[in-house]
Design an enzyme around this catalytic site. Structure first.
Site, PDB file in Angstrom:
ATOM      1  N   CYS A 186     -10.247   9.302  -3.249  1.00 22.05           N
ATOM      2  CA  CYS A 186     -11.001  10.470  -2.821  1.00 22.05           C
ATOM      3  C   CYS A 186     -12.241   9.989  -2.088  1.00 22.05           C
ATOM      4  O   CYS A 186     -12.599   8.823  -2.146  1.00 22.05           O
ATOM      5  CB  CYS A 186     -11.409  11.296  -4.030  1.00 22.05           C
ATOM      6  SG  CYS A 186     -10.019  11.709  -5.089  1.00 22.05           S
ATOM      7  N   ARG A 203      -9.474   9.463   3.294  1.00 24.89           N
ATOM      8  CA  ARG A 203      -9.331   8.988   1.920  1.00 24.89           C
ATOM      9  C   ARG A 203      -8.585   9.987   1.039  1.00 24.89           C
ATOM     10  O   ARG A 203      -8.204   9.668  -0.101  1.00 24.89           O
ATOM     11  CB  ARG A 203     -10.699   8.718   1.299  1.00 24.89           C
ATOM     12  CG  ARG A 203     -11.478   7.645   1.989  1.00 24.89           C
ATOM     13  CD  ARG A 203     -12.801   7.433   1.314  1.00 24.89           C
ATOM     14  NE  ARG A 203     -12.650   6.815   0.016  1.00 24.89           N
ATOM     15  CZ  ARG A 203     -12.664   5.513  -0.201  1.00 24.89           C
ATOM     16  NH1 ARG A 203     -12.851   4.683   0.802  1.00 24.89           N
ATOM     17  NH2 ARG A 203     -12.506   5.023  -1.398  1.00 24.89           N
ATOM     18  N   TRP A 245      -7.753  13.509  -3.170  1.00 26.93           N
ATOM     19  CA  TRP A 245      -6.343  13.115  -3.179  1.00 26.93           C
ATOM     20  C   TRP A 245      -5.916  13.261  -4.629  1.00 26.93           C
ATOM     21  O   TRP A 245      -6.358  12.505  -5.497  1.00 26.93           O
ATOM     22  CB  TRP A 245      -6.211  11.668  -2.702  1.00 26.93           C
ATOM     23  CG  TRP A 245      -4.798  11.212  -2.527  1.00 26.93           C
ATOM     24  CD1 TRP A 245      -3.996  11.403  -1.442  1.00 26.93           C
ATOM     25  CD2 TRP A 245      -4.024  10.449  -3.461  1.00 26.93           C
ATOM     26  NE1 TRP A 245      -2.769  10.819  -1.653  1.00 26.93           N
ATOM     27  CE2 TRP A 245      -2.756  10.228  -2.879  1.00 26.93           C
ATOM     28  CE3 TRP A 245      -4.259   9.940  -4.735  1.00 26.93           C
ATOM     29  CZ2 TRP A 245      -1.748   9.522  -3.516  1.00 26.93           C
ATOM     30  CZ3 TRP A 245      -3.246   9.236  -5.375  1.00 26.93           C
ATOM     31  CH2 TRP A 245      -2.012   9.032  -4.761  1.00 26.93           C
ATOM     32  N   ASN A 277     -14.259   9.933  -8.015  1.00 27.45           N
ATOM     33  CA  ASN A 277     -13.113   9.234  -7.454  1.00 27.45           C
ATOM     34  C   ASN A 277     -12.643   8.264  -8.522  1.00 27.45           C
ATOM     35  O   ASN A 277     -13.439   7.460  -9.000  1.00 27.45           O
ATOM     36  CB  ASN A 277     -13.568   8.483  -6.189  1.00 27.45           C
ATOM     37  CG  ASN A 277     -12.460   7.664  -5.570  1.00 27.45           C
ATOM     38  OD1 ASN A 277     -11.296   7.796  -5.938  1.00 27.45           O
ATOM     39  ND2 ASN A 277     -12.818   6.820  -4.625  1.00 27.45           N
ATOM     40  N   GLY A 278     -11.390   8.344  -8.935  1.00 23.61           N
ATOM     41  CA  GLY A 278     -10.890   7.466  -9.995  1.00 23.61           C
ATOM     42  C   GLY A 278     -10.145   8.275 -11.024  1.00 23.61           C
ATOM     43  O   GLY A 278      -9.674   9.379 -10.737  1.00 23.61           O
ATOM     44  N   GLU A 308       8.123  -3.343   8.621  1.00 20.17           N
ATOM     45  CA  GLU A 308       6.912  -2.620   9.016  1.00 20.17           C
ATOM     46  C   GLU A 308       7.255  -1.445   9.946  1.00 20.17           C
ATOM     47  O   GLU A 308       6.687  -0.356   9.821  1.00 20.17           O
ATOM     48  CB  GLU A 308       5.929  -3.599   9.685  1.00 20.17           C
ATOM     49  CG  GLU A 308       4.674  -2.999  10.275  1.00 20.17           C
ATOM     50  CD  GLU A 308       3.786  -2.258   9.277  1.00 20.17           C
ATOM     51  OE1 GLU A 308       4.040  -2.320   8.070  1.00 20.17           O
ATOM     52  OE2 GLU A 308       2.853  -1.585   9.730  1.00 20.17           O
ATOM     53  N   LYS A 312       6.300   2.385   9.057  1.00 14.19           N
ATOM     54  CA  LYS A 312       5.482   3.234   9.941  1.00 14.19           C
ATOM     55  C   LYS A 312       6.201   4.549  10.203  1.00 14.19           C
ATOM     56  O   LYS A 312       5.597   5.611  10.185  1.00 14.19           O
ATOM     57  CB  LYS A 312       5.246   2.555  11.304  1.00 14.19           C
ATOM     58  CG  LYS A 312       4.191   1.489  11.389  1.00 14.19           C
ATOM     59  CD  LYS A 312       2.777   1.950  11.337  1.00 14.19           C
ATOM     60  CE  LYS A 312       2.292   1.980   9.934  1.00 14.19           C
ATOM     61  NZ  LYS A 312       1.777   0.771   9.345  1.00 14.19           N
ATOM     62  N   GLU A 338       6.277   6.826   7.013  1.00 11.53           N
ATOM     63  CA  GLU A 338       5.035   7.427   6.519  1.00 11.53           C
ATOM     64  C   GLU A 338       4.469   8.487   7.450  1.00 11.53           C
ATOM     65  O   GLU A 338       3.837   9.417   6.971  1.00 11.53           O
ATOM     66  CB  GLU A 338       3.996   6.366   6.149  1.00 11.53           C
ATOM     67  CG  GLU A 338       3.545   5.491   7.263  1.00 11.53           C
ATOM     68  CD  GLU A 338       2.578   4.411   6.792  1.00 11.53           C
ATOM     69  OE1 GLU A 338       2.029   4.508   5.695  1.00 11.53           O
ATOM     70  OE2 GLU A 338       2.381   3.464   7.562  1.00 11.53           O
ATOM     71  N   HIS A 373      26.161  -6.951   4.466  1.00 15.15           N
ATOM     72  CA  HIS A 373      26.324  -6.904   3.014  1.00 15.15           C
ATOM     73  C   HIS A 373      26.039  -5.517   2.439  1.00 15.15           C
ATOM     74  O   HIS A 373      25.765  -5.389   1.265  1.00 15.15           O
ATOM     75  CB  HIS A 373      25.425  -7.953   2.352  1.00 15.15           C
ATOM     76  CG  HIS A 373      25.783  -9.349   2.759  1.00 15.15           C
ATOM     77  ND1 HIS A 373      26.924  -9.979   2.332  1.00 15.15           N
ATOM     78  CD2 HIS A 373      25.169 -10.210   3.610  1.00 15.15           C
ATOM     79  CE1 HIS A 373      26.994 -11.175   2.874  1.00 15.15           C
ATOM     80  NE2 HIS A 373      25.932 -11.347   3.664  1.00 15.15           N
ATOM     81  N   LYS A 394      -5.872   6.555   2.748  1.00 15.23           N
ATOM     82  CA  LYS A 394      -6.118   5.259   3.375  1.00 15.23           C
ATOM     83  C   LYS A 394      -6.393   4.155   2.366  1.00 15.23           C
ATOM     84  O   LYS A 394      -5.976   3.026   2.535  1.00 15.23           O
ATOM     85  CB  LYS A 394      -7.336   5.412   4.303  1.00 15.23           C
ATOM     86  CG  LYS A 394      -7.629   4.187   5.130  1.00 15.23           C
ATOM     87  CD  LYS A 394      -6.696   4.099   6.281  1.00 15.23           C
ATOM     88  CE  LYS A 394      -6.853   2.830   7.074  1.00 15.23           C
ATOM     89  NZ  LYS A 394      -5.627   2.520   7.800  1.00 15.23           N
TER      90      LYS A 394
HETATM   91  C1  F6R Z   1       0.686   1.653   5.719  1.00 16.24           C
HETATM   92  C2  F6R Z   1      -0.523   1.524   4.971  1.00 16.24           C
HETATM   93  C3  F6R Z   1      -0.441   1.147   3.539  1.00 16.24           C
HETATM   94  C4  F6R Z   1      -1.463   0.050   3.244  1.00 16.24           C
HETATM   95  C5  F6R Z   1      -1.496  -0.277   1.757  1.00 16.24           C
HETATM   96  C6  F6R Z   1      -2.450  -1.417   1.459  1.00 16.24           C
HETATM   97  O1  F6R Z   1       0.431   2.036   7.030  1.00 16.24           O
HETATM   98  O2  F6R Z   1      -1.581   1.708   5.480  1.00 16.24           O
HETATM   99  O3  F6R Z   1       0.854   0.720   3.202  1.00 16.24           O
HETATM  100  O4  F6R Z   1      -1.120  -1.080   3.992  1.00 16.24           O
HETATM  101  O5  F6R Z   1      -1.881   0.857   1.035  1.00 16.24           O
HETATM  102  O6  F6R Z   1      -3.738  -1.115   1.857  1.00 16.24           O
HETATM  103  P1  F6R Z   1      -4.833  -2.236   2.024  1.00 16.24           P
HETATM  104  O7  F6R Z   1      -4.425  -3.131   3.128  1.00 16.24           O
HETATM  105  O8  F6R Z   1      -6.101  -1.495   2.312  1.00 16.24           O
HETATM  106  O9  F6R Z   1      -4.888  -2.978   0.714  1.00 16.24           O
END
Ligand code: F6R
Length: 611
Positions: free
Chosen positions: A2, A27, A74, A100-101, A484, A488, A491, A507, A606
């Protein structure tokens, strides 16, 4: 996860808090709220479910209050409704808090307080806090003392800010886990979950440490430990350009951040490439050559996209430094009692530097004797403050929830690190080293070139926007890029996608292949090319629709692929940095065409500061 903001000063708190929340919306964005303390013994609390615009519509921008706290949520405990949005109030309306937490013992506390006659309005864990503070205040203690005692009753993790309607000259805040930063002004002070909202007002900040309790008044900030002893935390000057955190003409932050990659990579490499061939890589590491030479084993821990960077890192370090590397999801590593022999270095890769699982995994390894290194994009974040060594990625603020430039700069740093360890161990062939260094220098220009292929990628997106599944294939260091690309797409466009090593396709996943399945194939000219090509022929023979990414001039996919993009030739070990860019753009454009909220995809945030 949050976002928290706080303001005490001379200006309208409503406007400042709302502006701050806008920059923290990444966030969490399922509900938001603001509490203003006009100083008449009551609060004006405004909350709304959904995005921040819903809250904005309800706030009076001319509200004269000059003290307040705000929150963007969040959801963890309780649905994302208005009732569950922060700030939460005590039953008598005298105490408000944003958090937050997670308070793990909230049910127990709730019962205890209810038995003592206190009432609750929401389903959240947070509400136990203001109710507890208000209850303690009834015993005649000061606000600060009630806040301190209430913290002592909470189990779990928190960044919290709290106001008392009868003491409208201070914000009390505390941290144990999620980040909290204080911004220092003249006759005013600010509080936020990260530095970005503070930068419009001040560059002078204090990062709270775990266990800190802060008291913000108009004229100053004091910090105490939980026993009440005053502490002195350093004031840091943050160099970020606030403009870097704005969209600058792009439709979304994600698009802007994809296009910023040439510059981000240049910034990351700045002053880190040796001028003379005989010089070692100038990486700012506190480890001596002897330390690096004695490394027996490296464990990389990370989550999500950063974990994919770790997989590329394993490839590079094993090739260049001939040192065994294990890569783990941080959430698995921390609970599996890892074997950590002497001579182990743990590398935590984390863009935000606040990911709870990654921090915990690093702590676990450190407690078992490993040396610790963070690869991180956020100066002053918990990872950079707790690891023995840090390499910053210098990507600049990444606001889009889906990570792009943070990822490619992580790959650039990992290449330098692999070279640096290899140098110390004497395992790098000088010719290969020179080739890689030259390749790194050329990356920004190559990335510019690839960005210009956007119109072709838009065509791919238009053709495949309604697909229900995607398959991404790659080998060697391109396998993590297949993962990756799939992540992308999942998500931000909510299309199911899988990444696989091309050789593994037969496989199992081959069963999925038919005329409706787009297969994105990563096939640079490297030692795996022929093998990948055979795998793609197998897919084409089953009507798979192949979208190929190949090295300039490679005609191998003619007649097999539906379309092919040719990318500049680079050393194969640098190809991950180039090949991911078209995949980022493909996800971006598919998501835009499907009307998805690219910068704030559903259910994500994020910075994942909970387990
Ligand atoms: C994907 C994404 C997440 C972060 C993951 C780790 O686009 O952003 O999968 O990579 O939550 O976050 P960090 O790098 O901040 O530890």
């Amino acid at each position: 996860m949050c976002g928290i903001v706080g303001y005490i000063g001379q200006q309208s708190a409503a406007t400042l808090l709302l502006e701050g929340l806008k920059t923290l919306e990444y966030r969490g964005y399922d509900s938001a709220g603001i509490a203003l303390a006009p100083g008449d013994g009551a609060f004006r609390v405004t909350r709304a479910s959904g995005k921040l615009v819903n809250l904005q519509g309800r706030l009076d921008p001319r509200d004269p209050a000059t003290l307040g706290i705000g929150h963007t949520r969040w959801a963890t405990h309780g649905r994302p409704t208005e009732e569950n949005a922060h700030p939460h109030r005590s039953g008598d309306g005298k105490v408000v808090a944003v958090h937050n937490g997670i308070f793990e013992n909230f049910l127990e506390l709730r019962k205890e307080l209810q038995d003592k006659g206190e009432s609750f309005l929401s389903e959240t864990d947070t509400e136990a806090f203001p109710v507890m503070v208000s209850h303690l205040l009834k015993g005649g203690v000061t606000f600060t003392e009630a806040f301190r005692q209430a913290l002592g009753r909470m189990e779990g993790i928190y960044a919290i800010a709290c106001l008392h309607a009868d003491d409208p000259n201070r914000i009390l805040a505390a941290r144990s886990g999620p980040p909290l930063v204080i911004g220092l002004g003249e006759g005013e002070n600010f509080l936020a979950s990260d530095v970005v909202p503070l930068l419009r007002h001040t560059r002078r900040v204090i990062f709270l440490e775990d266990g800190d309790l802060a008291e913000l008044t108009r004229n100053g900030v004091r910090i105490f430990d939980l026993q009440g002893k005053e502490l002195h935390r350093p004031i840091q000057n943050i160099p970020y350009d606030p403009v870097a955190a704005e969209k600058g003409g792009f439709k979304h932050f994600m698009q802007k951040e994809i296009f910023e990659q040439p510059q981000a990579i240049s910034n990351t490499l700045l002053n880190r490439l040796p001028i003379e061939a005989s010089e070692p890589i100038p990486l700012e590491l506190p480890f001596t050559d002897e330390d690096l030479k004695s490394l027996q084993r490296i464990h990389i821990v990370a989550c999500g996209t950063s974990w994919h960077a770790g997989l590329v890192g394993k490839f590079l370090i094993e090739q260049l430094a001939r040192t065994a590397v294990e890569v783990d999801y941080a959430s698995e590593y921390r609970y599996r009692e890892p074997v950590i022999p002497e001579g182990t270095l743990i590398i935590g890769i984390t863009q935000s530097g606040e990911t709870a699982d990654t921090l915990a995994a690093m702590k676990e390894a450190a407690s078992r004797g490993a040396r610790t290194l963070a690869i991180c994009n956020v100066l002053g974040s918990t990872a950079t403050r707790t690891a023995e060594a840090t390499i910053l990625t210098h990507a600049g603020p990444e606001i889009g929830v889906a990570s792009t430039k943070a990822f490619t700069t992580q790959l650039a740093v990992l290449t330098l690190l692999a070279l640096r360890i290899g140098e110390a161990k004497g395992t790098v062939d000088p010719k290969l080293r020179a080739e890689l260094l030259q390749g790194l220098r050329e990356l920004p220009a190559h990335l510019e070139h690839i960005s210009a292929l956007e119109p072709r990628i838009i065509q791919w997106a238009q053709r495949w926007r309604d697909a229900s599944d995607f398959l991404y294939l790659g080998r060697g260091p391109l396998y993590p890029i297949a993962l990756e690309g799939a992540l992308k797409l999942k998500e931000i466009s909510y299309i199911h996608a899988e990444g696989y090593p091309a050789g593994e396709m037969k496989h199992g996943p081959i069963a999925l292949i038919d005329k409706d399945l787009p297969v994105v194939a990563l096939m640079p000219k490297d030692s795996h090319r022929e093998k990948t090509l055979s795998n793609l022929q197998e897919a084409a023979a089953r009507d798979g629709r192949i979208l190929g990414l190949v090295t300039q001039g490679d005609r191998g996919l003619d007649g097999i692929a539906e379309d092919v993009l040719e990318l500049p030739e680079v050393h194969p070990w640098l190809a991950p940095i180039l090949y991911v860019l078209p995949l980022q753009l493909l996800s971006y454009h598919i998501a835009v065409l499907r009307g998805c909220d690219v910068d704030q995809p559903r259910n994500l945030a994020k910075s994942v500061t909970v387990e």
